[in-house]
Design an enzyme around this catalytic site. Structure first.
Site, PDB file in Angstrom:
ATOM      1  N   ARG A   1      11.213  -2.023  11.969  1.00  0.00           N
ATOM      2  CA  ARG A   1       9.950  -1.405  12.410  1.00  0.00           C
ATOM      3  C   ARG A   1       9.395  -2.192  13.600  1.00  0.00           C
ATOM      4  O   ARG A   1       9.367  -3.417  13.571  1.00  0.00           O
ATOM      5  CB  ARG A   1       8.952  -1.385  11.237  1.00  0.00           C
TER       6      ARG A   1
ATOM      7  N   ARG B   1      11.861  -6.333   5.491  1.00  0.00           N
ATOM      8  CA  ARG B   1      11.853  -4.973   6.042  1.00  0.00           C
ATOM      9  C   ARG B   1      12.298  -4.994   7.512  1.00  0.00           C
ATOM     10  O   ARG B   1      12.992  -4.082   7.971  1.00  0.00           O
ATOM     11  CB  ARG B   1      10.459  -4.342   5.934  1.00  0.00           C
TER      12      ARG B   1
ATOM     13  N   ARG C   1      -1.324  -8.899  13.078  1.00  0.00           N
ATOM     14  CA  ARG C   1      -1.768  -7.878  12.112  1.00  0.00           C
ATOM     15  C   ARG C   1      -2.551  -8.542  10.971  1.00  0.00           C
ATOM     16  O   ARG C   1      -3.549  -7.993  10.503  1.00  0.00           O
ATOM     17  CB  ARG C   1      -0.561  -7.108  11.564  1.00  0.00           C
TER      18      ARG C   1
ATOM     19  N   LYS D   1       0.842  -1.210   0.000  1.00  0.00           N
ATOM     20  CA  LYS D   1       0.000   0.000   0.000  1.00  0.00           C
ATOM     21  C   LYS D   1       0.878   1.262   0.000  1.00  0.00           C
ATOM     22  O   LYS D   1       0.671   2.165  -0.803  1.00  0.00           O
ATOM     23  CB  LYS D   1      -0.925   0.044   1.238  1.00  0.00           C
TER      24      LYS D   1
ATOM     25  N   ARG E   1     -10.068   1.294   7.886  1.00  0.00           N
ATOM     26  CA  ARG E   1      -9.719  -0.083   8.240  1.00  0.00           C
ATOM     27  C   ARG E   1     -10.858  -0.809   8.929  1.00  0.00           C
ATOM     28  O   ARG E   1     -10.707  -1.977   9.284  1.00  0.00           O
ATOM     29  CB  ARG E   1      -8.544  -0.048   9.206  1.00  0.00           C
TER      30      ARG E   1
END
Ligand code: AP5
Ligand code: MG
Length: 188
Positions: A130, A124, A141, A13, A85
């Protein structure tokens, strides 16, 4: 001009919304980025949001709606990434756009198989670290996406504004697919 980018964690996204926003010359609004900035700055919002984000849960709708209302004020368009969301957020967004006289052009939904989502986030995690990219949080998630956000696919399909796009391939290939899909008017 308002487009929504929808898809599970790691679907691309942020990557694709950034390019699409540049292409259209409108701002890219990522609620995840706004929240991470608030956490880093230690604002009231950041303090309230951090524990939800670290666990991979959604930040409560009322906090998100205040944030987005503030961010959209005075804008003539944007590419929304990571918002809405929940159906509560989607209904509220429709009201907000109405109030400021903007229409929803469409929704781009990026489809990526789960093993690839997990692989992208794992790389990532290694590169950027992160806070919510740990294996356990990613699992949550994905679960939260399926439970709370996936219903928006039918919600927007029912409004005739959903554009399904294959989110696998190179970044450039996917961006080309998005542009040709939405260029044809949508609801593919
Ligand atoms: P958010 O920041 O929105 O995270 P997310 O939805 O989990 O999605 P990601 O940012 O992980 O993935 P993405 O789809 O943007 O993919 P990306 O382009 O980065 O939300 C984080 C948290 O904030 C939530 O859990 C929640 O707590 C809170 N929150 C945010 N919005 C909220 C809301 N509206 N309501 C309530 N709570 C909210 O790509 C992923 C990786 O893959 C990157 O490293 C990228 O470089 C790489 N990549 C991308 N495309 C490709 C490709 N084609 N090939 C190879 N690698 C690729
Ligand atoms: Mg993102």
């Amino acid at each position: 001009m308002v487009w929504i980018f929808l898809g599970p964690p790691g679907a691309g996204k942020g990557t694709q919304a950034t390019l699409f926003a540049e292409h259209l010359g409108v701002p890219h609004v990522s609620t995840g980025d706004l929240l991470r900035t608030a956490v880093k700055a230690g604002t009231e919002l950041g303090k309230k949001a951090q524990s939800f984000m670290d666990a991979g849960n959604l930040v409560p709708d009322d906090l998100m709606l205040d944030l987005v209302r503030e961010t959209l004020a005075g804008r003539t368009g944007c590419i929304l990434d990571g918002f809405p969301r929940t159906t509560v957020q989607a209904d509220a967004l429709a009201g907000m756009l109405d109030e400021i006289g903007l229409g929803l052009d469409g929704v781009v939904r990026l489809n990526v198989a789960e093993p690839m989502l997990v692989a992208r986030i794992a790389s990532r995690a290694e590169a950027e670290g992160r806070a919510d990219d740990t294996v356990e949080t990613v699992r949550n998630r994905l679960r939260v996406y399926g439970e709370k956000t996936a219903p928006l696919v039918d919600y927007y399909r029912g409004q005739g504004v959903l554009n399904d796009v294959d989110g696998e391939g190179t970044i450039e290939e996917i961006q080309d697919r998005i542009r040709s899909t939405v260029g044809s008017g949508g609801d593919s």
